[in-house]
Design an enzyme around this catalytic site. Structure first.
Site, PDB file in Angstrom:
ATOM      1  CE  LYS A 278      -3.947   5.402   2.177  1.00 28.27           C
ATOM      2  NZ  LYS A 278      -4.096   4.231   1.836  1.00 28.27           N
TER       3      LYS A 278
ATOM      4  NE  ARG B 251      -3.010   0.411   8.034  1.00 27.75           N
ATOM      5  CZ  ARG B 251      -2.166   2.091   7.651  1.00 27.75           C
ATOM      6  NH1 ARG B 251      -3.351   3.139   6.527  1.00 27.75           N
ATOM      7  NH2 ARG B 251      -0.725   2.213   7.902  1.00 27.75           N
TER       8      ARG B 251
END
Length: 399
Positions: free
Chosen positions: A340, A374
Site C-alpha cells: 500500500k 491479507r
C-alpha cells in the site's frame, strides 16, 4: 555476586502468574498477587462531569487514578475524556462499585468488565466458515489477495480470465495461503465505481471455479447485499465488507441468514479525526452492534483497522503504531497493508518492490495482535508470519 536488576513487561494475568511462580511463590501467592502485577490505562470519551466525578472518586478510593478535564469539578465543561490508571485488582473493586451507581454508570461497568477481559491475551478460537473450520489464535493466518479487476493498484487486469484467476488462487494456496480473498471491485484511490451487475459478472464465474477446486475458505470482498447473497448461495465462506455494514443496509440481514463470518473494516469519507484510534474503535463498535442486532454472532465478526482507507500517510502510521488498542474489542483482527501507499511513501518504491516494507508491517501487526494478514506476496509473508509466531507465541508453525 552483586544483586542484578531486571525489568519485566507483563501484559496479562497469565504472564503475571508465570513470573510470580518463577520466583518460587506458591499457588495462594500468585492468585493473590497476579492481579496487582497487571496495570491497565483505559480511556473513556464523552463523559459528563457528573459521571466523571463519580468515576474519579471511586477509582481513587481503590488506589487507582483518573485524569479528567480541569472543568469537571465545577461542571464548567459539558463533556470530558477520562484516562483511568489502575491495576486489575483495583479495577475489579472499581467495577463492582460502579455497578451500583446511577447516571448510566452501571452499564459502563459491564462494558469495562468486558473490555478488561478482552485484553487478557490472544484467545484460541474456531471460526466456522460455513462448514470449513479455521482456527485463529494459535498461529497467524495468511489471506491471499485475488483481484479480478482491470484497475486494482497492484495487479489490475492480471487475473480477469477465469483460468488465470484459478491458477493464481491455487498457487497462493500452495505457497501457504489459509484463505483466498476474491474481489471484483477496485478500492484504490480514485477508483471508478462499477454496477452491481458488473461486479456479479466478474465474481460469479471465478467463484464457482474456486469453490470446486480450492479447499481453503474463500472470502468475497464486497459491500453489496445483492452480490453477497448470490455468492453465499453459491457457497462462499466469508464476507469481507470495507464499510462495516454501512455501505448497503441490506447486507447485515444477508450475512445473518447464511451465518457467515464477516470482516468489518474501518472506512470514512474524510481524514478529520481527533484521537484517531478512539474513532476507529467507535466506528467498528457501532458496526459490531449493527451486526449483533441483525443476528450475526459475535463469534463470526473479524475487525480490520482499514490501513489506506480515509487516512493520511501520518494517520496510517499512527494506526499501525497503536494497532494493539483494537484488542479491546475482543474480535479477531485482520491487517491489510500489502504493497500500500504508506509503504510506497516511506520507502519511495514502485508497487512491485514493496515486499520488505510489507513484511515489516506484517511482523509489527502480528506483534500487535493481528490474527489474519491479507497479502499479495503469499510465500514471503507466510515466512514472516511463521518467524513472528515463533518469537511471539513460541509456536512451531510447520503445520
Amino acid at each position: 555476586m552483586s544483586i542484578e536488576i531486571g525489568v519485566k513487561f507483563i501484559d496479562n494475568l497469565e504472564q503475571a502468574r508465570l513470573e510470580i511462580q518463577d520466583v518460587g511463590s506458591d499457588q495462594g501467592g500468585w492468585q493473590r498477587m497476579a492481579p496487582k502485577a497487571v496495570h491497565r490505562v483505559i480511556k473513556l470519551t464523552d463523559v459528563s462531569p457528573t459521571q466523571a466525578n463519580i468515576i474519579k472518586q471511586e477509582i481513587l478510593a481503590r488506589g487507582g487514578e483518573a485524569a479528567v478535564a480541569r472543568g469537571v469539578v465545577n461542571h464548567s465543561v459539558e463533556k470530558t475524556d477520562v484516562l483511568l490508571m489502575a491495576s486489575l485488582k483495583q479495577y475489579r473493586g472499581f467495577v463492582d462499585k460502579l455497578r451500583m451507581q446511577p447516571f448510566g454508570l452501571a452499564k459502563l461497568a459491564e462494558r469495562l468488565a468486558e473490555a478488561l477481559g478482552n485484553l487478557e491475551g490472544v484467545k484460541v478460537r474456531k471460526l466456522n466458515c460455513r462448514g470449513k473450520v479455521l482456527e485463529l489464535g494459535q498461529r497467524t493466518r495468511v489471506m491471499g489477495i485475488l483481484n479480478i479487476t482491470p484497475d486494482s493498484f497492484s495487479d489490475g487486469g492480471r487475473y480477469m480470465e477465469v483460468e488465470s484467476a484459478l491458477e493464481h488462487a491455487l498457487r497462493m494456496m500452495e505457497e501457504g495461503a489459509d484463505i483466498i480473498d476474491l474481489g471484483g471491485v477496485s478500492t484504490r484511490p480514485g477508483y471508478s465505481e462499477v454496477t452491481e451487475d458488473e461486479e456479479k459478472r466478474r465474481v460469479v464465474p471465478v467463484l464457482e471455479k474456486l469453490l470446486q477446486a480450492v479447499p481453503v475458505p474463500i472470502s468475497l470482498d464486497t459491500w453489496r447485499a445483492g452480490v453477497a447473497k448470490e455468492a453465499l448461495e453459491a457457497g462462499v465462506h466469508i464476507i469481507n465488507d470495507q464499510w462495516s455494514l454501512r455501505g448497503d443496509p441490506g447486507l447485515a440481514a444477508v450475512v445473518a441468514k447464511y451465518q457467515a463470518p464477516i470482516i468489518m473494516m474501518h472506512n470514512g469519507y474524510n481524514t478529520n479525526y481527533g484521537d484517531i484510534m478512539m474513532e476507529v474503535l467507535h466506528f467498528l463498535r457501532v458496526g459490531i452492534d449493527i451486526a449483533e442486532e441483525s443476528g450475526i454472532s459475535r463469534q463470526n465478526i473479524i475487525v480490520d483497522p482499514g490501513i489506506g482507507f480515509a487516512k493520511t500517510y501520518e494517520q496510517n502510521l499512527e494506526v499501525l503504531r497503536r494497532m494493539k488498542e483494537l484488542t479491546v474489542l475482543g474480535c479477531p483482527i485482520l491487517l491489510g497493508t500489502s504493497r500500500k501507499s504508506v509503504i510506497a511513501k516511506t520507502l519511495n518504491l514502485p508497487v512491485d518492490q514493496r515486499v520488505e516494507g510489507t513484511g515489516a508491517t506484517v511482523a509489527l501487526g502480528i506483534a500487535c495482535g493481528a490474527d489474519i494478514v491479507r497479502v499479495h506476496d503469499v510465500k514471503a509473508m507466510v515466512r514472516v508470519a511463521k518467524m513472528s509466531d515463533a518469537i511471539l507465541r513460541g509456536v512451531n508453525c510447520e503445520g
